[in-house]
Structure formats: structure tokens, C-alpha cells
Design a protein around this motif. Structure first.
Motif, PDB file in Angstrom:
ATOM      1  N   UNK A 387       0.841  -1.203   0.000  1.00 49.68           N
ATOM      2  CA  UNK A 387       0.000   0.000   0.000  1.00 49.68           C
ATOM      3  C   UNK A 387       0.878   1.255   0.000  1.00 49.68           C
ATOM      4  N   UNK A 388       0.935   1.938  -1.142  1.00 48.65           N
ATOM      5  CA  UNK A 388       1.778   3.116  -1.272  1.00 48.65           C
ATOM      6  C   UNK A 388       0.972   4.399  -1.112  1.00 48.65           C
ATOM      7  N   UNK A 389       1.633   5.433  -0.582  1.00 50.87           N
ATOM      8  CA  UNK A 389       1.017   6.757  -0.470  1.00 50.87           C
ATOM      9  C   UNK A 389       1.866   7.777  -1.232  1.00 50.87           C
ATOM     10  N   UNK A 390       1.814   7.774  -2.562  1.00 51.95           N
ATOM     11  CA  UNK A 390       2.489   8.829  -3.316  1.00 51.95           C
ATOM     12  C   UNK A 390       1.801  10.167  -3.011  1.00 51.95           C
ATOM     13  N   UNK A 391       2.566  11.137  -2.594  1.00 51.87           N
ATOM     14  CA  UNK A 391       2.015  12.409  -2.136  1.00 51.87           C
ATOM     15  C   UNK A 391       2.544  13.535  -3.011  1.00 51.87           C
ATOM     16  N   UNK A 392       1.659  14.099  -3.812  1.00 51.78           N
ATOM     17  CA  UNK A 392       2.028  15.153  -4.743  1.00 51.78           C
ATOM     18  C   UNK A 392       1.998  16.491  -4.008  1.00 51.78           C
ATOM     19  N   UNK A 393       3.143  17.160  -3.963  1.00 54.47           N
ATOM     20  CA  UNK A 393       3.261  18.447  -3.281  1.00 54.47           C
ATOM     21  C   UNK A 393       3.193  19.561  -4.322  1.00 54.47           C
ATOM     22  N   UNK A 394       2.293  20.534  -4.127  1.00 51.60           N
ATOM     23  CA  UNK A 394       2.151  21.572  -5.141  1.00 51.60           C
ATOM     24  C   UNK A 394       1.617  22.862  -4.524  1.00 51.60           C
ATOM     25  N   UNK A 395       1.750  23.934  -5.286  1.00 53.70           N
ATOM     26  CA  UNK A 395       1.283  25.253  -4.889  1.00 53.70           C
ATOM     27  C   UNK A 395      -0.122  25.446  -5.458  1.00 53.70           C
ATOM     28  N   UNK A 396      -1.110  25.458  -4.601  1.00 58.65           N
ATOM     29  CA  UNK A 396      -2.499  25.537  -5.059  1.00 58.65           C
ATOM     30  C   UNK A 396      -2.827  26.876  -5.706  1.00 58.65           C
TER      31      UNK A 396
END
Length: 468
Positions: A387-396
Motif C-alpha cells: 500500500x503506497x502513499x504517493x504524495x504530490x506536493x504543489x502550490x495551489x
């Protein structure tokens, strides 16, 4: 967070609804101030639309929940059940003109039975509160999501949540023995049992677990408990690549080991945790693998797993010396998602689950996606479960970066399906993954799920717009 906050109109229909609700609820349980109701519009997911509730209701009894549902059915008003709103798929997001039914005030632990090894709880009980309460009886409630200090048992049931210890002890669904559920028309139904065994009829209990509040309102749960295990010890292993760490995971599982925890943090996640909490984790590593055992001889188990990590190419293997050092490592893992959110201010947290044998392909694929879209994507994972949690970090506030974030998120889900996995291991579908649920289960699967929904909620009032 990206959210929509639309002020609810206070018209005659809303006034009638509030009056009807107040006929069976105390005044303090019915909230109509637009600023207050707007604060209940969203859970913690990004890119999920939310409407403006007409009213927020905070019942304290089963009878009050029944009154709400009878009123909603009579007036044909949608109802959105909520727990602590720590969810990550938009499943608790309000729809325009709905009743938000917040169950956080129903927070009593009704019974703990060491003989039957069960706890009976209301849905608003906090996961960590239950865990500590049963510990006092020498018992253990294993499901432990990273948000366990905030999330509620009702929310855990709604999303069939997991946690760090699932590799050994399983997910929420395996601990829910029985439920009391208020149906859409206000009737109260009991499912399941208090006994260790039981096969009387269809397993309606399991049907409600993971249904995201779309079939009924859970107002009481009978939960299975286990004897409290010995204090676990943790090992940390550093790897020069995510592929090597995933190879170690495969060796550990193939070797028949049963760790109580098997977690991965990639380089991006390790750096984010250090930046936020100054924990001194090794930032030179590409992947940090945490393995734990709660057996009677954890040191021997850790030594065996450490040898497998070294055979897979670990550059350093460090067993914790005591429980305090172990807890520090676990705290670092629990901080991962919060730390990644601080990188750019907003995150999209995926929870794609793949077969363990494809973990290396999954993590390498995520690296390619990050490069393709020029984004920071950190990965923490319950690798013992795949179970992976790829977490996309971005400026909303950056429209182009937000677009790339959403496209990368979708590409990661597509990759998970290509590798024989699922779009959600524990966060649920909600609003965020509706399109992807249809892709995963196919048209016949969607048709049958809609038929189940129609059987329990023929008017479509419960959590509309979620799942499909």
C-alpha cells in the motif's frame, strides 16, 4: 486544501427543515450560522468539490439520529454523514442544501469485555482513545491510521481504514463484528454478532464497512480485540534505491517473517520530516525501511530481517536499542504526510495498493511521473501490504502546477491498475476517485453496486455524489 465555500440560502424550505429538526433535537445540536456550517463543508482532500450545507446536526443519541433521517426522508433532503473529517477522498464533503450529520458527539465507549475480547463503541470515539482504553484491560485494538489521534471509529468503518500495523494484524474490516445502523428512512437495523463465530445470512456488516456513509448511519459498533502484544522493537535500514528496499520487502515476506510493521519512507519524505521536526533521519538514503516485531524475542527477529536487508543491498542497518528509540522512529513515520504538506502548502495523497512483487515497479514509476511533470512527489508506504502513499506536493495558487498535480495523480492511479493493484487501499473513493472506481470494477460491477445502494437508499439521500 482546495475547497468550495458557497453560502447556503436561508429560505422557507431551509426554515421548515430546521423547525422540523428542532422538534426532536435540542437547540445546541442544530447549527445554522453560515460561517459555522461552511466549516463543515470539507474533509482533508484536495480537488474535491463541496457544496453549502443547509444545516449541521450534532446528535448525541440513536433516537436523535433516527429523527434526523425520518425528517430527511419526509422532506427529501440529502444527508452527509461525517466523523472528524480527516478523510482524504472527499467522502465527507457536503452537498448543496444537505444536512451534515456530524457524529462526533456520540463518543462513548459503552463496553469493554476482556472475556469476550470485544469493545462496544459509538461512532464518534477517537481511535487513539479506544486504543488506550482497551490497553488498560491488557487488550489491543490494532487498526491505527496515521491520523489515529484525531480520526473516529465511525470514519474508520466508513472508509475501511488501515494503518501501520496492518501487515500483521489486518485492517478495520477484520475487527468489526457487528453494527447498529440507522437506515435512510430512520429504521434501526442490527447486523453481525458479539460472538467469535457466526454465519447467519448475508454478511451485511462487511457491506457497511467501507461504504462511506452511502448505505446507512453507523451508530454503534462491536469491535474485536486482541491480547496486548509485547512492546515492539523497530529496525531502520537505509537503501541506495527504492528498488533495493522493495527487494528487501519481498525477501522478508517470502522468508515467512511476520513483522508487526513494515514501512517505507523515500528520500523526499525523510527530508520533509527532518525539515519539520528536526529528527535527524539520514537524508543520504534513497529509501528508509522500518521493520518492527512485537514477538517475545524481537531482537532475534530483527537480526534475521536485518540480514535480509543487507543481502538486498542495504547500506546501513540499525536496530533500535529500546522502546523509546523505536517510538521515535514510528513518530517520524506518522509525521510523514503532515511534513509533506508543508513542502508546498498543498498535497494530493494517493493510496494505490499493488501486489508486493510489483512494489519496485510502482516506486520507479512514481519517480518517472514526478520527473515528467516536474513535481515533488514523496512516497511513504505500508510496504508490507503493498500500500503506497504517493504524495504530490504543489502550490495551489499556481494554476499550471495544480493542473500538473492532478494529471500526475491520475497517472499514478493508472500505473497502479496496470500493475494489478487497486486505486484505493484504505482512503476510499469519495469524490476524488469516482471515475477510477468505474475503471477498476467495470460496468457490471458499477451496475451491481448501484443496485445495492438502491436497496438501502431508494431515494438516494445518503451521501449523494460519492463513489459513483
Amino acid at each position: 486544501m482546495i475547497m468550495s465555500r458557497i453560502e447556503a440560502p436561508r429560505d422557507e424550505v431551509t426554515g421548515n427543515l430546521v423547525d422540523r429538526l428542532l422538534s426532536g433535537l435540542p437547540a445546541e445540536a442544530v447549527l445554522i450560522d453560515p460561517d459555522i456550517t461552511a466549516s463543515y463543508a470539507n474533509d482533508m482532500a484536495s480537488f474535491c468539490e463541496a457544496g453549502a450545507p443547509a444545516v449541521v446536526v450534532l446528535p448525541r443519541t440513536v433516537e436523535q439520529v433516527q429523527h434526523v433521517m425520518r425528517t430527511a426522508t419526509e422532506l427529501r433532503v440529502p444527508v452527509v454523514p461525517q466523523g472528524a473529517r480527516t478523510g482524504l477522498s472527499g467522502a465527507a464533503n457536503a452537498s448543496d442544501g444537505c444536512i451534515v450529520l456530524s457524529l462526533v458527539k456520540m463518543d462513548r465507549i459503552l463496553e469493554i469485555s476482556p472475556v469476550d475480547r470485544i469493545a462496544v463503541v459509538e461512532p464518534g470515539v477517537i481511535n487513539a482513545t479506544l486504543s488506550r482504553a482497551v490497553n488498560e484491560h491488557g487488550l489491543y485494538y490494532p487498526p491505527d491510521p496515521s491520523s489515529w489521534e484525531m480520526c473516529t471509529i465511525g470514519g474508520n468503518i466508513g472508509t475501511a481504514s488501515g494503518g501501520l500495523c496492518c501487515v500483521k494484524y489486518g485492517v478495520t474490516a477484520e475487527y468489526v463484528l457487528g453494527l447498529d445502523v440507522v437506515l435512510a428512512d430512520g429504521r434501526l437495523m442490527s447486523t453481525g454478532r458479539r460472538t467469535a463465530k457466526g454465519v447467519a445470512g448475508y454478511d451485511l456488516t462487511r457491506l457497511f464497512v467501507g461504504s462511506e456513509g452511502s448505505l446507512g448511519i453507523v451508530v454503534r459498533a462491536i469491535l474485536a480485540l486482541k491480547p496486548q502484544p509485547p512492546q515492539q522493537l523497530v529496525l531502520a535500514a537505509e537503501f541506495g534505491s527504492a528498488r533495493a528496499a522493495c527487494d528487501a520487502v519481498c525477501r522478508i515476506m517470502e522468508g515467512g517473517h511476520v513483522p508487526s510493521l513494515l514501512e517505507l519512507m523515500d528520500r523526499t519524505t525523510v527530508k520533509a520530516v527532518n525539515d519539520m521536526a528536526h529528527m535527524g533521519l539520514p537524508e543520504t538514503t534513497e529509501a528508509l525501511l522500518l521493520a518492527a516485531f512485537d514477538t517475545h524475542d524481537p531482537a532475534a527477529d530483527l537480526a534475521a530481517v536485518g540480514a535480509l536487508c543487507e543481502a538486498a543491498g542495504a547500506t546501513q542497518v540499525v536496530p533500535a536499542e529500546d522502546a523509546a528509540e523505536s517510538e521515535l522512529l514510528l513518530q517520524a513515520r506518522r509525521l510523514s504526510l503532515t511534513a509533506l504538506e508543508a513542502v508546498k502548502g498543498t498535497t494530493m495523497i494517493d493510496d494505490v495498493c499493488v501486489p508486493r512483487s510489483r512494489l519496485g515497479d510502482m516506486l520507479e514509476g512514481i519517480e518517472r511521473v514526478a520527473d515528467k511533470y516536474s513535481l515533488t512527489i514523496g512516497v511513504c508506504a505500508h510496504v508490507g501490504d503493498g500500500n503506497t502513499h504517493p504524495t504530490v506536493c504543489f502550490d495551489a495558487t499556481d494554476p499550471d502546477e495544480s493542473r500538473r498535480a492532478r494529471e500526475s495523480f491520475d497517472e499514478i492511479m493508472a500505473l497502479g491498475l496496470e500493475l494489478g493493484g487497486t486505486i484505493t487501499g484504505e482512503h476510499g473513493v469519495g469524490v476524488l476517485k469516482k471515475e477510477w472506481l468505474a475503471r477498476e470494477i467495470g460496468p457490471v460491477g458499477v451496475e451491481m453496486q448501484r443496485a445495492v445502494k438502491a436497496a438501502f437508499d431508494p431515494l438516494g439521500l445518503l451521501n449523494p455524489g460519492k463513489l459513483f
